[in-house]
Scaffold this motif. Structure first.
Motif, PDB file in Angstrom:
ATOM      1  N   VAL A  51       1.015  -1.259  -0.027  1.00  0.00           N
ATOM      2  CA  VAL A  51      -0.041  -0.084  -0.080  1.00  0.00           C
ATOM      3  C   VAL A  51       1.024   1.384  -0.072  1.00  0.00           C
ATOM      4  O   VAL A  51       0.448   2.368  -0.299  1.00  0.00           O
ATOM      5  CB  VAL A  51      -0.823   0.060   1.069  1.00  0.00           C
ATOM      6  N   SER A  52       2.083   0.975   0.523  1.00  0.00           N
ATOM      7  CA  SER A  52       3.065   2.176   0.555  1.00  0.00           C
ATOM      8  C   SER A  52       2.871   3.173  -0.809  1.00  0.00           C
ATOM      9  O   SER A  52       2.888   4.486  -0.556  1.00  0.00           O
ATOM     10  CB  SER A  52       4.338   2.166   1.137  1.00  0.00           C
ATOM     11  N   PRO A  53       3.113   2.500  -1.613  1.00  0.00           N
ATOM     12  CA  PRO A  53       3.311   3.491  -2.963  1.00  0.00           C
ATOM     13  C   PRO A  53       2.007   4.448  -3.350  1.00  0.00           C
ATOM     14  O   PRO A  53       2.162   5.450  -4.124  1.00  0.00           O
ATOM     15  CB  PRO A  53       3.454   2.235  -4.133  1.00  0.00           C
ATOM     16  N   ASP A  54       0.887   3.844  -2.488  1.00  0.00           N
ATOM     17  CA  ASP A  54      -0.308   4.581  -2.925  1.00  0.00           C
ATOM     18  C   ASP A  54      -0.800   5.399  -1.832  1.00  0.00           C
ATOM     19  O   ASP A  54      -1.889   6.070  -1.827  1.00  0.00           O
ATOM     20  CB  ASP A  54      -1.397   3.646  -3.192  1.00  0.00           C
ATOM     21  N   LEU A  55       0.280   5.599  -0.851  1.00  0.00           N
ATOM     22  CA  LEU A  55      -0.323   6.521   0.266  1.00  0.00           C
ATOM     23  C   LEU A  55       0.171   8.147  -0.087  1.00  0.00           C
ATOM     24  O   LEU A  55      -0.569   8.886   0.516  1.00  0.00           O
ATOM     25  CB  LEU A  55       0.491   6.288   1.570  1.00  0.00           C
ATOM     26  N   GLY A  56       0.679   8.392  -1.309  1.00  0.00           N
ATOM     27  CA  GLY A  56       0.821   9.574  -1.678  1.00  0.00           C
ATOM     28  C   GLY A  56       1.842  10.378  -0.618  1.00  0.00           C
ATOM     29  O   GLY A  56       1.941  11.686  -0.235  1.00  0.00           O
ATOM     30  N   ILE A  57       2.863   9.611   0.095  1.00  0.00           N
ATOM     31  CA  ILE A  57       3.820   9.939   0.934  1.00  0.00           C
ATOM     32  C   ILE A  57       5.314   9.714   0.426  1.00  0.00           C
ATOM     33  O   ILE A  57       5.516   8.626  -0.079  1.00  0.00           O
ATOM     34  CB  ILE A  57       3.773   9.263   2.324  1.00  0.00           C
ATOM     35  N   LYS A  58       6.182  10.693   0.296  1.00  0.00           N
ATOM     36  CA  LYS A  58       7.355  10.450  -0.211  1.00  0.00           C
ATOM     37  C   LYS A  58       8.030   9.532   0.548  1.00  0.00           C
ATOM     38  O   LYS A  58       7.840   9.741   2.018  1.00  0.00           O
ATOM     39  CB  LYS A  58       8.265  11.751  -0.365  1.00  0.00           C
ATOM     40  N   LYS A  59       8.942   8.647   0.187  1.00  0.00           N
ATOM     41  CA  LYS A  59       9.367   7.659   1.014  1.00  0.00           C
ATOM     42  C   LYS A  59      10.318   8.344   2.076  1.00  0.00           C
ATOM     43  O   LYS A  59      10.506   7.757   3.349  1.00  0.00           O
ATOM     44  CB  LYS A  59       9.947   6.594   0.629  1.00  0.00           C
ATOM     45  N   GLU A  60      11.017   9.364   1.836  1.00  0.00           N
ATOM     46  CA  GLU A  60      12.027   9.982   2.901  1.00  0.00           C
ATOM     47  C   GLU A  60      11.255  10.641   4.062  1.00  0.00           C
ATOM     48  O   GLU A  60      11.770  11.170   4.679  1.00  0.00           O
ATOM     49  CB  GLU A  60      12.856  11.073   1.961  1.00  0.00           C
ATOM     50  N   ASN A  61       9.959  10.787   3.834  1.00  0.00           N
ATOM     51  CA  ASN A  61       9.100  11.424   4.824  1.00  0.00           C
ATOM     52  C   ASN A  61       8.639  10.476   5.534  1.00  0.00           C
ATOM     53  O   ASN A  61       7.357  10.921   6.421  1.00  0.00           O
ATOM     54  CB  ASN A  61       7.958  12.606   4.139  1.00  0.00           C
ATOM     55  N   MET A  62       8.571   9.391   5.440  1.00  0.00           N
ATOM     56  CA  MET A  62       8.211   8.226   6.134  1.00  0.00           C
ATOM     57  C   MET A  62       9.075   7.702   7.272  1.00  0.00           C
ATOM     58  O   MET A  62      10.111   7.550   7.084  1.00  0.00           O
ATOM     59  CB  MET A  62       7.448   6.966   5.177  1.00  0.00           C
ATOM     60  N   VAL A  63       8.453   7.631   8.540  1.00  0.00           N
ATOM     61  CA  VAL A  63       9.356   7.247   9.623  1.00  0.00           C
ATOM     62  C   VAL A  63       8.781   6.076  10.384  1.00  0.00           C
ATOM     63  O   VAL A  63       7.697   6.337  10.687  1.00  0.00           O
ATOM     64  CB  VAL A  63       9.766   8.540  10.541  1.00  0.00           C
ATOM     65  N   TRP A  64       9.266   5.075  10.412  1.00  0.00           N
ATOM     66  CA  TRP A  64       8.803   3.868  11.299  1.00  0.00           C
ATOM     67  C   TRP A  64       9.648   3.757  12.656  1.00  0.00           C
ATOM     68  O   TRP A  64      10.924   3.756  12.675  1.00  0.00           O
ATOM     69  CB  TRP A  64       8.986   2.452  10.386  1.00  0.00           C
ATOM     70  N   ILE A  65       8.876   3.670  13.687  1.00  0.00           N
ATOM     71  CA  ILE A  65       9.327   3.502  14.979  1.00  0.00           C
ATOM     72  C   ILE A  65       8.847   2.335  15.742  1.00  0.00           C
ATOM     73  O   ILE A  65       7.760   1.903  15.536  1.00  0.00           O
ATOM     74  CB  ILE A  65       8.872   4.740  15.888  1.00  0.00           C
ATOM     75  N   SER A  66       9.789   1.575  16.162  1.00  0.00           N
ATOM     76  CA  SER A  66       9.235   0.351  17.103  1.00  0.00           C
ATOM     77  C   SER A  66       9.831   0.382  18.511  1.00  0.00           C
ATOM     78  O   SER A  66      10.692   1.027  18.877  1.00  0.00           O
ATOM     79  CB  SER A  66       9.568  -0.811  16.110  1.00  0.00           C
ATOM     80  N   GLY A  67       9.395  -0.872  19.138  1.00  0.00           N
ATOM     81  CA  GLY A  67      10.031  -0.847  20.401  1.00  0.00           C
ATOM     82  C   GLY A  67      10.985  -2.084  20.265  1.00  0.00           C
ATOM     83  O   GLY A  67      12.042  -2.309  19.790  1.00  0.00           O
ATOM     84  N   ILE A  68      10.600  -3.007  21.256  1.00  0.00           N
ATOM     85  CA  ILE A  68      11.316  -4.374  21.203  1.00  0.00           C
ATOM     86  C   ILE A  68      10.410  -5.306  21.003  1.00  0.00           C
ATOM     87  O   ILE A  68       9.181  -5.276  21.352  1.00  0.00           O
ATOM     88  CB  ILE A  68      11.994  -4.767  22.662  1.00  0.00           C
ATOM     89  N   TYR A  77      13.169  -3.529   8.072  1.00  0.00           N
ATOM     90  CA  TYR A  77      12.778  -3.968   6.537  1.00  0.00           C
ATOM     91  C   TYR A  77      12.116  -3.039   5.711  1.00  0.00           C
ATOM     92  O   TYR A  77      11.722  -3.231   4.506  1.00  0.00           O
ATOM     93  CB  TYR A  77      11.820  -5.156   6.919  1.00  0.00           C
ATOM     94  N   MET A  78      11.756  -1.939   6.383  1.00  0.00           N
ATOM     95  CA  MET A  78      11.217  -0.830   5.444  1.00  0.00           C
ATOM     96  C   MET A  78      12.397   0.202   4.825  1.00  0.00           C
ATOM     97  O   MET A  78      12.942   0.657   5.951  1.00  0.00           O
ATOM     98  CB  MET A  78      10.165  -0.091   6.109  1.00  0.00           C
ATOM     99  N   ASP A  79      12.419   0.508   3.542  1.00  0.00           N
ATOM    100  CA  ASP A  79      13.478   1.233   3.134  1.00  0.00           C
ATOM    101  C   ASP A  79      12.918   2.769   3.332  1.00  0.00           C
ATOM    102  O   ASP A  79      12.747   3.461   2.352  1.00  0.00           O
ATOM    103  CB  ASP A  79      13.812   0.883   1.827  1.00  0.00           C
ATOM    104  N   THR A  80      12.553   3.065   4.583  1.00  0.00           N
ATOM    105  CA  THR A  80      12.329   4.592   4.865  1.00  0.00           C
ATOM    106  C   THR A  80      13.212   4.830   5.941  1.00  0.00           C
ATOM    107  O   THR A  80      13.983   4.187   6.247  1.00  0.00           O
ATOM    108  CB  THR A  80      10.807   4.497   5.452  1.00  0.00           C
ATOM    109  N   TYR A  81      12.959   5.946   6.678  1.00  0.00           N
ATOM    110  CA  TYR A  81      13.754   6.332   7.863  1.00  0.00           C
ATOM    111  C   TYR A  81      13.228   5.474   9.049  1.00  0.00           C
ATOM    112  O   TYR A  81      11.790   4.874   9.039  1.00  0.00           O
ATOM    113  CB  TYR A  81      13.513   8.030   8.199  1.00  0.00           C
ATOM    114  N   GLY A  82      13.938   5.167  10.171  1.00  0.00           N
ATOM    115  CA  GLY A  82      13.513   4.229  11.071  1.00  0.00           C
ATOM    116  C   GLY A  82      14.212   4.362  12.575  1.00  0.00           C
ATOM    117  O   GLY A  82      15.318   4.400  12.293  1.00  0.00           O
TER     118      GLY A  82
END
Lengths: 354, 614
Positions: A51-68, A77-82
């Motif tokens: 779905v990511s290509p269809d979200l209208g978000i540049k990939k350099e503007n996407m940030v994925w944050i996680s815990g443990i 595994y996402m080629d974005t910021y994280g």
């Protein structure tokens, strides 16, 4: 009705993509995916990348944050910021990113232990603030990475390594918790329903404010089959209620069952025998500003005989924390003028020594 | 009545009363006015952790000590010359500190049987000889205030609450200070409560005129302005200076300042102060807990802010894991610890220096961070710029150790030339060609690559990283390499920080070393000892990690080393371990700062006999 809703909620705070056309591959990083073969996480990752290509978000503007946890490997595994953070703190790291940079599209990938146990406080406060972040809960009702202890969503009586005689803990209901904490978008989906999951991800991305999706995810090593009734194609129709805005709540193999509200009590009725018709059923209104109907829906899980709803439970509009935060700063700048350091230091009661 | 005017060079006053009596306000008003008059000064607020402990009890006593002088001074004074005691409990808890023969001003109205009982006095101390040997001035403060406010519409209770302004007015008269600065302050403060404003004004003036007309004061005192270096001054507390310092760092770096914080004594005033200055684009986030405060700061740092978090010891304990994450992800954050008495909740409103080892080592794994500590309230400003510079240049978390004493204490601050403050250089990576998230520059720092920059998409996290690529790595050799690299990065700062400056006698027998807020007491003690002919030198550590380059050389140049600390000897431990030198710790763990006389006596006892005397 559905169209009105689209126009009201389709505003995305992050930069819209200009000309760049992405494919799912563009969102896959070079890292080898290291989840156990057969894990439900693979599907969640695949749907997100699709779905990511269809979200209208540049990939350099996407940030994925996680815990443990297992789910927390997602950003690698996402080629974005994280940021792969520390246990339970994904929502609060994401909050810092979003406050500082409202232009970014900020996503949290978290598990049931991470988000609801050690990170429960940050989760409820993110919902309360309505900060514009998207939270995906990979709920497999077990601790996977620590090898099989019961989690805050495990059913009472669950036998695990840490509860050989059965757990005496009552579980959290994540949907109730999110609604109760004031989340403005609350949805549920299944790892094995690719289309539905993609639709929910897209809806979350389009929502302005805290968007929460509980994804039932199978851990085939430590809790295999936990959601089988809901995902097996033979049993799914009789156990899953697909929520659709403006539509009566119908389910069952032959679309012969429905949900009727008797006062505040939901009940399953047969609409094939003439006693009740489709007109007697509860019509889902995800835009209902009062959350009590969404609450009733969220309690289906605990009620004998009721199906498990998937889809959007509620979507309401409220200003976001990040928006109000920056509007206030801008208003103060306007009122006081941009800060002048010299004036600030020298403005108090000063005196001269000559 | 014509009264004598006596010039003094140096006065220490302590106001003490119930925590509801407004002693902190009285003290800070007297301080501001004293600053404007041009005296050098130093203050010590001392208040209980309870907001309103039961009235009249000893544990509800709140005090404010102010030392002012026409000379240069370093401390809030060891023993007050004047004690203003608003009730028996305040007398009971403060009398032993009053200088022998000092002046005791009491609100005699409060010495009734109820208050005496609450303070555990069996007999009235004003009558039973307890206050013998002091110059006791009994003033019916409550009664005089009530009389002055007779024709106002305030309730009896509200009238009585104005008595601190009566006391303040009286003290202004006694020390020849103008009342205008406080009148101006009342105008602003009670803009929307004209009755309260008018009543406080009346009480203040009544107190002032009382001084002039009463026969209990025969002499009035004057303390001439101090001869401080030329410049523009203002009075400032450590917490205020710290907040302004980080605003300056934001301006000088061009980065937005992000503060993630959770309210905690004695650090909350920094959050309050920074929240007032949003027109500088300051982003203050009051988080749901200490952990959220620091993790939000980390998220802000990752996305390009000058990110800080403010707290005290218990909060640092909670932030520990995130600080480790900042070490691993090599992100610049500044963690401000306004130290207080510990362990656990400890003494929330009292000062201590017992978080040094926590700052140095309080994380899992090998997790070195830079540690800095300002020495005075005003220095909290420049140290904020310095901590920001180091964090950004080296992509390392910096622990900034303030303490309750300098945070709440205040002193005159010679304002810096804003244009001359050094710029803080920030290099964001924008070039996609050849980018790797853990590339190294000449300082071993990795590039700061912000989300939103095309082509630099990358992930950071708490798992061990391969150098250069930043990929997750469990390789044994790489782990050892990275542990050493992170340590080296902090060590490299030693080339970038000032060396220790030895003050005092070159051929001293004894070197006195200190760090943080003990600076004033140590330097005063050493100066006094030297004035008496003892050969003493001193150094003060503002950088605790890394240590200044010449530390070993300095320590080895003296036969004896004394290290006064408000803890069980934490700096002594670090230095002994690092340099194998013998250091005599001198420890005080009472929640109170050192008196310079305590250190001076210790110096005497070490140098003993004629050792070191001229």
């Amino acid at each position: 009705m559905a169209e009105n809703k689209e126009s009201a909620f389709s505003k995305v705070s992050a930069d819209k993509q200009d000309q760049v056309k992405y494919t799912a591959k563009d969102f896959a990083s070079s890292q080898d995916v290291r989840w156990c073969p057969g894990c439900g996480d693979y599907s969640i990752l695949a749907q997100m990348q699709r779905v990511s290509p269809d979200l209208g978000i540049k990939k350099e503007n996407m940030v994925w944050i996680s815990g443990i946890g297992c789910a927390a490997r997602f950003p690698y595994y996402m080629d974005t910021y994280g940021v792969h953070g520390i246990h339970g703190r994904a929502a609060s790291i994401a909050t810092g990113v979003k406050i500082n940079r409202p232009d970014l599209s900020v996503w949290v990938a978290s598990g049931d232990g991470d988000l609801l146990s050690i990170g429960g406080n940050h989760f409820i406060h993110a919902c309360r603030r309505n900060i514009d972040i998207k939270i995906l809960l990979f709920n497999n009702r077990i601790y996977g990475l620590t090898k099989g202890q019961y989690s805050p969503t495990s059913e009472k009586g669950k036998k695990t390594k840490s509860t050989p005689y059965g757990s005496v803990d009552f579980p959290f209901n994540p949907i109730s918790l999110a609604i109760g904490s004031g989340a403005t978008f609350v949805a549920r989906s299944l790892d094995r329903d690719a289309k539905h999951l993609q639709a929910m991800m897209k809806r979350a991305a389009d929502h302005k404010g805290t968007a929460f999706i509980e994804i039932f995810q199978n851990c085939n090593i430590f809790n295999d089959g936990a959601f089988e009734l809901l995902t097996d194609k033979d049993t799914k129709p009789d156990h899953v209620l697909v929520l659709e805005h403006g539509k009566p709540m119908v389910f069952g193999k032959n679309n012969d069952k429905g949900i009727r509200l008797d006062g505040l009590t939901p009940q399953v009725v047969d609409i094939s025998n003439g006693q009740y018709s489709i007109n007697d059923l509860w019509v889902h209104d995800e835009l209902d500003k009062n959350s009590f109907r969404a609450h009733i829906l969220s309690r289906f899980d605990e009620m004998e005989g009721l199906p498990t709803p998937i889809g959007v439970y509620t979507q309401v509009q409220r200003t976001t924390y990040d928006e109000d935060f920056h509007e206030q700063i801008e208003a103060i700048k306007k009122q006081k003028g941009n800060g002048d350091l010299k004036k600030l230091l020298y403005s108090m009661n000063t005196w001269e020594v000559k | 009545m014509e009264k004598g005017l006596l010039e003094l060079t140096d006065v220490t006053v302590r106001f003490a009363g119930d925590s509801g009596d407004g002693m902190q306000l009285t003290g800070s008003q007297f301080t501001n006015t004293t600053a404007i008059v041009g005296n050098d000064l130093s203050t010590l607020p001392d208040y209980p952790a309870e907001i309103r402990a039961p009235a009249g009890t000893t544990y509800g006593v709140s005090g404010f000590q102010l030392h002012f002088s026409s000379n240069d001074i370093q401390t809030p004074g060891d023993e007050p010359d004047v004690l203003v005691a608003m009730n028996p409990a305040a007398l009971k808890t403060n009398l032993s500190d009053l200088k022998k023969g000092g002046t005791l001003i009491v609100n005699v109205n409060s010495f009734d049987s109820k208050n005496l009982r609450l303070a555990d006095y069996e007999t009235n101390p004003l009558e039973d000889g307890t206050v013998e040997g002091y110059n006791v001035i009994q003033v019916p403060l409550s009664q005089l205030t009530n009389t002055a406010l007779e024709d106002t519409s305030l309730s009896a209770k509200e009238k009585t609450r104005c008595k601190n302004f009566f006391a303040l007015g009286m003290m202004y008269w006694l020390y020849s200070r103008p009342i205008e600065p406080t009148l101006n302050w009342l105008n602003v403060k009670f803009k929307n409560a004209p009755e309260i404003k008018a009543a406080n004004e009346k009480a203040l003036k009544a107190g002032y005129y009382f001084g002039e007309t009463t026969e209990v004061f025969t002499t009035r005192y004057e303390v001439k302005p101090a001869t401080l270096p030329k410049g523009t001054y203002r009075n400032i507390s450590g917490n205020e200076a710290l907040a302004l310092g980080f605003i300056a760092a934001s301006v000088k770096s061009g980065l937005p300042l992000f503060l993630g914080s959770y309210p905690i004594t004695p650090a909350s005033d920094i959050l309050h102060e920074l929240s007032r200055h949003k027109n500088f684009g300051v982003r203050t986030f009051q988080a749901e807990d200490e952990i959220a405060a620091v993790t939000a700061a980390l998220g802000a740092a990752y996305s390009g802010a000058l990110a800080i978090t403010t707290t005290s010891g218990p909060g640092v304990a909670l932030k520990t894991e995130t600080i480790g994450l900042a070490v691993m992800t090599e992100l610049p954050i500044v963690i401000i610890d306004v130290q207080r008495g510990g362990p656990s909740t400890g003494l929330p409103t009292k000062t201590e220096q017992s978080d040094l080892l926590q700052a140095m080592f309080g994380r899992n794994g090998e997790a070195p961070v830079a540690v800095v500590a300002p020495a005075t309230p005003a220095e909290c400003f420049s140290m904020a710029l310095e901590a920001s510079r180091l964090a950004i240049k080296y992509m390392v978390p910096v622990m900034y150790l303030s303490d309750g004493y300098i945070a709440n204490g205040s002193e005159p601050w010679k304002l810096p030339d804003v244009d001359a403050l050094p710029e803080i250089e920030v290099k964001f990576r924008t070039e996609a060609e050849g980018f790797k998230p853990y590339l190294r520059d000449e300082n071993l720092s990795r590039p700061w690559a912000l989300p939103g920059t095309p082509g630099l998409e990358h992930r950071v996290g708490g798992l061990e990283k391969a150098n250069i690529t930043g990929d997750v790595s469990y390789d044994p050799e790489n782990h050892e390499f990275m542990v050493r690299l992170r340590a080296q990065k902090v060590k490299n700062m030693e080339n970038d920080i000032p060396e220790l400056e030895v003050r005092g006698d070159k051929d001293a027998e004894l070197l006195v070393i200190g760090w943080g807020g003990t600076h004033g007491a140590i330097s005063e003690a050493v100066d006094r000892a030297r004035n008496r002919g003892l050969k003493v030198a001193r150094v003060h550590f503002r950088y605790l990690n890394p240590l200044p380059k010449n530390t070993g050389e300095v320590l080895r140049s003296y036969k004896k080393i004394l290290c006064p600390e408000l803890n069980m000897g934490q700096l002594s431990k670090i230095l002994r371990n690092e340099f194998l030198v013998d250091i005599e710790p001198f420890n005080k763990i009472q929640g109170l700062p050192f008196k310079s006389s305590e250190i001076e006596n210790k110096i005497d006892s070490i140098l003993g006999g004629n050792n070191g005397r001229k």
